[in-house]
Design a protein around this motif. Sequence first.
Motif, mmCIF file in Angstrom:
data_model
loop_
_atom_site.group_PDB
_atom_site.id
_atom_site.type_symbol
_atom_site.label_atom_id
_atom_site.label_comp_id
_atom_site.label_asym_id
_atom_site.label_seq_id
_atom_site.Cartn_x
_atom_site.Cartn_y
_atom_site.Cartn_z
ATOM 1 N N LYS A 6 49.950 27.148 46.051
ATOM 2 C CA LYS A 6 48.982 27.418 47.124
ATOM 3 C C LYS A 6 48.167 28.667 46.794
ATOM 4 C CE LYS A 6 51.752 25.458 50.848
ATOM 5 N NZ LYS A 6 52.522 25.763 52.067
ATOM 6 N N ASN A 9 45.675 27.924 44.039
ATOM 7 C CA ASN A 9 44.537 27.176 44.572
ATOM 8 C C ASN A 9 43.582 28.087 45.339
ATOM 9 O OD1 ASN A 9 45.469 24.801 43.470
ATOM 10 N ND2 ASN A 9 46.482 24.118 45.342
ATOM 11 N N GLN A 12 41.563 30.063 42.860
ATOM 12 C CA GLN A 12 40.564 29.227 42.196
ATOM 13 C C GLN A 12 39.367 28.951 43.098
ATOM 14 O OE1 GLN A 12 43.179 25.986 41.119
ATOM 15 N NE2 GLN A 12 43.366 26.723 39.017
ATOM 16 N N ASN A 13 39.549 29.029 44.398
ATOM 17 C CA ASN A 13 38.480 28.718 45.342
ATOM 18 C C ASN A 13 37.722 29.944 45.843
ATOM 19 O OD1 ASN A 13 38.822 25.906 45.329
ATOM 20 N ND2 ASN A 13 40.609 26.108 46.647
#
Length: 77
Positions: A6, A9, A12-13
Motif C-alpha cells: 500500500k 502504491n 508511486q502515485n
Amino acid sequence: MTEHIKTRNKLQNIATISEFNQILESVTLSDEEKYILKMYYLKGKNFAFIADSLGYAEITVNKKHCKILKKLSKVLR
C-alpha cells in the motif's frame, strides 16, 4: 494487500517531486535511504542499478527498501 505494498502504491502515485520530497522530509531517513527512494520512484531505476551504484547486493537494497517503506507507512496512512 500488505502495508508495504500500500505504501509503495502511494509513493508511486505522488504527483510532484516537491510533494515526494516533502514526504521524505517528514520521516527520519538517512541520506542513503532517501537516495534509494529517489532513484527507484523518481528516476525509475531498478534495484540492480541502485545496488551497483551503492556497492551492495541487489537483495540488500530490496530489504532496505522494505524497511524504508515500513517507516513511511506511518506517515502515508
